[in-house]
Design a protein around this motif. Structure first.
Motif, PDB file in Angstrom:
ATOM      1  N   PHE B  18       0.877  -1.185   0.000  1.00 43.66           N
ATOM      2  CA  PHE B  18       0.000   0.000   0.000  1.00 43.66           C
ATOM      3  C   PHE B  18       0.911   1.231   0.000  1.00 43.66           C
ATOM      4  CE2 PHE B  18      -2.606   3.331   1.780  1.00 43.66           C
ATOM      5  CZ  PHE B  18      -3.923   3.045   1.418  1.00 43.66           C
ATOM      6  N   GLY B  53      -2.505   9.537   6.994  1.00 49.95           N
ATOM      7  CA  GLY B  53      -3.766   8.993   7.500  1.00 49.95           C
ATOM      8  C   GLY B  53      -4.148   7.724   6.746  1.00 49.95           C
ATOM      9  N   LEU B  54      -4.023   7.753   5.426  1.00 51.89           N
ATOM     10  CA  LEU B  54      -4.310   6.561   4.613  1.00 51.89           C
ATOM     11  C   LEU B  54      -3.417   5.398   5.041  1.00 51.89           C
ATOM     12  CD1 LEU B  54      -4.532   8.333   1.125  1.00 51.89           C
ATOM     13  CD2 LEU B  54      -6.454   7.245   2.312  1.00 51.89           C
ATOM     14  N   ALA B  56      -1.945   4.946   7.941  1.00 48.61           N
ATOM     15  CA  ALA B  56      -2.328   4.474   9.279  1.00 48.61           C
ATOM     16  C   ALA B  56      -3.492   3.494   9.171  1.00 48.61           C
ATOM     17  CB  ALA B  56      -2.704   5.660  10.174  1.00 48.61           C
ATOM     18  N   GLY B  57      -4.480   3.831   8.357  1.00 51.22           N
ATOM     19  CA  GLY B  57      -5.632   2.955   8.168  1.00 51.22           C
ATOM     20  C   GLY B  57      -5.232   1.644   7.512  1.00 51.22           C
ATOM     21  N   ALA B  58      -4.392   1.724   6.494  1.00 49.10           N
ATOM     22  CA  ALA B  58      -3.957   0.511   5.790  1.00 49.10           C
ATOM     23  C   ALA B  58      -3.174  -0.404   6.725  1.00 49.10           C
ATOM     24  CB  ALA B  58      -3.112   0.883   4.577  1.00 49.10           C
ATOM     25  N   PHE B  59      -2.341   0.197   7.571  1.00 50.28           N
ATOM     26  CA  PHE B  59      -1.577  -0.606   8.526  1.00 50.28           C
ATOM     27  C   PHE B  59      -2.517  -1.341   9.488  1.00 50.28           C
ATOM     28  CE2 PHE B  59       0.352  -0.759  12.832  1.00 50.28           C
ATOM     29  CZ  PHE B  59       1.252  -1.792  12.591  1.00 50.28           C
ATOM     30  N   MET B  60      -3.521  -0.630   9.986  1.00 50.63           N
ATOM     31  CA  MET B  60      -4.457  -1.276  10.918  1.00 50.63           C
ATOM     32  C   MET B  60      -5.311  -2.317  10.202  1.00 50.63           C
ATOM     33  SD  MET B  60      -5.467   1.604  13.694  1.00 50.63           S
ATOM     34  CE  MET B  60      -6.152   2.825  12.601  1.00 50.63           C
ATOM     35  N   GLY B  61      -5.419  -2.187   8.887  1.00 53.46           N
ATOM     36  CA  GLY B  61      -6.136  -3.177   8.096  1.00 53.46           C
ATOM     37  C   GLY B  61      -5.284  -4.368   7.685  1.00 53.46           C
ATOM     38  N   GLY B  62      -4.035  -4.374   8.123  1.00 54.92           N
ATOM     39  CA  GLY B  62      -3.192  -5.535   7.886  1.00 54.92           C
ATOM     40  C   GLY B  62      -2.196  -5.417   6.749  1.00 54.92           C
ATOM     41  N   LYS B  63      -2.109  -4.244   6.132  1.00 58.95           N
ATOM     42  CA  LYS B  63      -1.159  -4.044   5.034  1.00 58.95           C
ATOM     43  C   LYS B  63       0.089  -3.308   5.544  1.00 58.95           C
ATOM     44  CE  LYS B  63      -4.051  -5.157   1.530  1.00 58.95           C
ATOM     45  NZ  LYS B  63      -3.945  -6.450   0.869  1.00 58.95           N
ATOM     46  N   MET B  90       3.054   3.363  15.022  1.00 58.47           N
ATOM     47  CA  MET B  90       2.839   2.706  13.729  1.00 58.47           C
ATOM     48  C   MET B  90       4.102   2.834  12.877  1.00 58.47           C
ATOM     49  SD  MET B  90      -0.983   3.853  12.679  1.00 58.47           S
ATOM     50  CE  MET B  90      -2.310   4.024  13.856  1.00 58.47           C
TER      51      MET B  90
END
Lengths: 184, 168
Positions: B18, B53-54, B56-63, B90
């Motif tokens: 990502f 921000g994108l 951070a979200g991708a990391f929490m989604g497993g990417k 993160m």
């Protein structure tokens, strides 16, 4: 209705989904009303709720609801074209539009004056933009979740705040708990 | 050696899937290469804090995420680095074009270049500076280090590293 009343009403609808909640009072209110491991509370970084939620939605399949405010969307207005051009059908952006910066003392935002965020979202290319009055939000939000189609909801409501404590949970605990819920 | 391909090969080898970018002339080749790879989701950002921000979200989604941007972005993203990436612990590799360094033709770029390392040091962000093309050999280790320690890490890449702007 004011934001905390809206959150109280939609809590049963969003409880089973991943929620990224905006900085300040919105996160404090959601935390007090219905704390869930599936809630990611923003403790700082105004404006990025929509971006974090979009990144999360693009990275995995579960439904993601970003709860944002009109002031925060104005802070990060570039988010709307990014959302429009990177469609994630498991993503809902819920903008609680009370026309004011609630957490800082209800100073008026431009969204409470001439600027219509629903028109901005459409001009940016967002395809499913719904404007709804506070009392009608529940069924609209539930339908957006059920439809699995990327949706931007602009919920018009009154400005106003309730007194409540800050979130004292450690940010790493919030993040870890949330990531476990994402993977569950 | 095709430097753009080499860098993106290292991203893929480290399972980075990502990538968000804000463009720079120096980074054009690597951004093209990111866009061309099937295993990488490329999402351009309008501003670098939005990109973080994108990520951070991708990391929490497993990417595993990454951001590619100019050093001018350090001036834009201090708050996001402190209150999101660092506060929530993160990982975020930041491949940064180091404008305003040796072989830079645009004088104004120097004005942020002189602050870049000081700001990164003030933020306690591990920082690496690629000046010679062979410095890319460290890139794989830096990516592994980033995801080991869950921190934002800066890789500054100057004009000399990218081969300059031609006859100067």
């Amino acid at each position: 209705m004011i934001r905390s009343e809206i959150l109280r009403e939609i809590a049963p609808i969003i409880r089973d989904h991943l929620v990224v909640c905006n900085i300040g009072l919105p996160s404090q209110e959601l935390h007090m009303i219905d704390d869930q491991p599936t809630n990611f509370y923003m403790l700082g970084t105004m404006g990025l709720s929509s971006s974090i939620g979009l990144g999360l939605a693009l990275a995995q399949d579960k439904t993601v609801i970003s709860i944002d405010g009109d002031g925060s969307v104005l802070t990060n207005l570039g988010t709307l074209p990014t959302i429009a051009n990177n469609v994630a059908d498991n993503y809902i952006l819920l903008i609680i539009d009370n026309g004011s910066y609630g957490s800082t003392g209800d100073q008026p935002t431009y969204a409470g004056k001439k600027t219509k965020l629903e028109n901005v979202a459409e001009a940016c290319g967002c395809e499913n933009v719904i404007t709804v009055q506070d009392k009608d939000l529940g069924p609209v939000l539930q339908k957006a979740i059920d439809d699995r189609k990327m949706t931007v909801i602009v919920c018009k409501c009154d400005s106003g705040n309730i007194k409540l404590p800050v979130i004292t949970m450690d940010p790493v605990v919030i993040r870890h708990r949330f990531m476990q819920a994402v993977q569950a | 050696m095709n430097i753009d391909k080499r860098i993106v090969d290292d991203l893929v080898a480290n399972d980075i899937s990502f990538v968000t970018t804000v463009p720079c002339k120096q980074l054009a080749g690597v951004i093209d290469e990111v866009e061309a790879r099937d295993g990488i989701f490329h999402i351009p950002s309008n501003k670098e804090d939005e990109g973080m921000g994108l990520c951070a979200g991708a990391f929490m989604g497993g990417k595993r995420p990454m951001i590619i941007m100019q050093n001018t972005a350090i001036g834009v993203t201090i708050n996001t680095l402190a209150t999101l990436t660092q506060y929530y612990r993160m990982p975020l590799p930041m491949l940064i074009s180091y404008r305003g360094e040796l072989r830079e033709p645009v004088a104004c770029q120097v004005e942020m270049a002189v602050h870049t390392k000081a700001l990164l040091a003030q933020m306690n962000i591990p920082t690496y500076h690629f000046h010679w093309q062979k410095d890319v050999e460290e890139f794989d280790n830096i990516l592994k280090y980033t995801f080991m320690c869950n921190k934002p890490v800066a890789i500054l890449t100057d004009a000399n590293f990218w081969g300059g702007y031609g006859d100067q």
